[in-house]
Scaffold this active site. Structure first.
Site, short mmCIF file in Angstrom:
data_model
loop_
_atom_site.label_atom_id
_atom_site.label_comp_id
_atom_site.label_asym_id
_atom_site.label_seq_id
_atom_site.Cartn_x
_atom_site.Cartn_y
_atom_site.Cartn_z
N ARG A 1 0.84 -1.20 0.00
CA ARG A 1 0.00 0.00 0.00
C ARG A 1 0.88 1.25 0.00
NH1 ARG A 1 -1.12 2.27 4.55
NH2 ARG A 1 -1.51 0.34 5.70
N TYR B 1 -16.36 18.10 -15.45
CA TYR B 1 -16.72 16.69 -15.55
C TYR B 1 -17.72 16.34 -14.45
CZ TYR B 1 -16.20 11.68 -14.67
OH TYR B 1 -16.44 10.36 -14.41
N ASP C 1 -6.90 19.33 -14.64
CA ASP C 1 -7.25 17.98 -15.10
C ASP C 1 -6.83 17.90 -16.57
OD1 ASP C 1 -8.45 15.68 -16.08
OD2 ASP C 1 -10.25 15.92 -14.87
N LYS D 1 -8.04 6.61 -19.20
CA LYS D 1 -8.35 7.17 -20.51
C LYS D 1 -7.14 7.05 -21.44
CE LYS D 1 -12.31 8.28 -18.58
NZ LYS D 1 -12.12 8.21 -17.13
#
Length: 381
Positions: free
Chosen positions: A50, A103, A175, A200
């Site tokens: 982690r 978004y 972004d 993406k």
């Protein structure tokens, strides 16, 4: 010898051949924990996955190099990256500015989650830099920008808005998902943090979900790394490996995405069923000159509005054969969607509600002839 070419960095940054075997591809370190050489004697700083994993480290180093940043951090999704960033840099009583057509997931996070613990926000048309300046408050800590925006492809002048944010002692977060680091590097234009949904264009093959933050300041990077470990929304080793594999071809894919999008736009522009095309590569786009200055090319995202309204938009989405009806974007395959009922449904009834006649397409890397023909047959019924 130092190499700076984007395509070279995409293939080699953070990805030296494996020291033990010479493998040229970063191994998938599918492990949760690591043997220690005595209590606290960590090998190369690894104790628990982690906190740190070699496959994720390679991805983070590569993304930092591609964005010209001081540090990169990987996350389980783009929204996990956004959440971790906001909880790191904001406190109750702070204020954030977001785009007027943000978004839907970002809008939902800020309006439904972040607002509940005492952070106020304003949605501003960031194509108007004076509107951004007027929206700044003494307690504004973050100006959150998308450029191009999702789904109306608005363009923000990153350099100017960075100066406005910094004059108010705020961070500029960009972004960069729609552009990818191949087309645009916001940190070099003054931004403080870049956000990506690596699902993406960076991953590029619609087979992995992930997110990333890249920062200009190493100290902020340390703060984010603490929260990344504490909150734990990290990508697994295989997800990191898939994303890193996708990065290698980002440059050549983005060239084809952009080339195909320009062909599609040319076909849509002249069609009688289309009311308006949203694409920053058009000379008539209000942000064209800014996009030309801060982007390598104009990308693979296109939106268009139908003259006959929402019903016509829904019908076009249902008629395509090569374009797949689905959410997401940036994969090798072309996708089509109705933002108002799909990706941006969370904005319904708000000031950010998108036009009902709008269709958004993610133009893939298939044959340009086939993509144009598919859209024309869908428009003509």
């Amino acid at each position: 010898m130092k190499f700076d070419g984007f395509e070279t960095l995409a293939i080699h940054a953070g990805q030296e051949p494996d020291a033990g075997t010479g493998a040229v591809v970063v191994p998938i370190y599918q492990t949760s924990t690591y043997a220690q050489d005595g209590v606290g004697g960590m090998r190369q700083g690894y104790e628990y996955s982690r906190t740190k994993n070699p496959t994720r480290t390679a991805l983070e180093e590569c993304l930092a190099a591609l964005e010209s940043g001081a540090r990169g951090l990987g996350f389980a999704s783009g929204m996990a990256a956004e959440d971790t960033l906001l909880r790191t840099v904001l406190s109750p009583g702070d204020h954030i500015i977001i785009p007027g057509d943000a978004y839907g997931g970002t809008f939902r996070l800020i309006s439904k989650v972040v607002e509940r613990w005492g952070v106020s926000w304003d949605a501003v048309d960031q194509t108007d830099v004076d509107a951004v300046r007027d929206a700044m408050r003494p307690n504004t800590k973050v100006v959150w920008t998308e450029t191009p925006t999702n789904p109306l492809l608005g363009i923000t002048d990153i350099e100017t808005v960075a100066q406005i944010a910094h004059d108010g002692d705020a961070l500029l977060v960009v972004d960069n998902t729609f552009a990818s680091p191949y087309l645009q590097q916001p940190l070099t234009l003054g931004a403080d943090v870049v956000v990506h949904s690596t699902t993406k264009y960076i991953g590029g093959h619609s087979d992995v979900v992930g997110g990333a933050l890249v920062v200009a300041d190493a100290e902020l990077g340390e703060q984010l790394a603490f929260h990344q470990n504490t909150m734990g929304a990290i990508p697994g080793p295989f997800d990191s490996w898939l994303t890193l594999r996708g990065v290698k071809t980002l440059g050549v894919r983005m060239d084809r995405h952009s080339e195909n999008a320009e062909r599609v736009v040319a076909a849509l522009e002249g069609h009688s069923a289309v009311r308006r095309v949203y694409y920053p590569g058009l000379d008539t786009h209000p942000g064209h000159k800014i996009a030309e200055r801060q982007m390598r090319s104009f990308g693979g995202m296109v939106s268009f509005a139908l003259r006959d309204g929402e019903k016509a938009a829904l019908e076009v989405c249902e008629r395509t054969k090569v374009f797949t009806l689905g959410e997401s974007l940036g994969g090798v395959e072309s996708l089509i969607e109705h933002p108002g009922r799909m990706t941006h449904a969370s904005t319904a009834g708000s000031a950010l509600e998108v036009p009902a006649d709008l269709v958004r397409i993610s133009v893939g890397i298939e044959s340009g002839d086939d993509l144009v023909a598919d859209l024309l047959q869908a428009l003509e019924g």
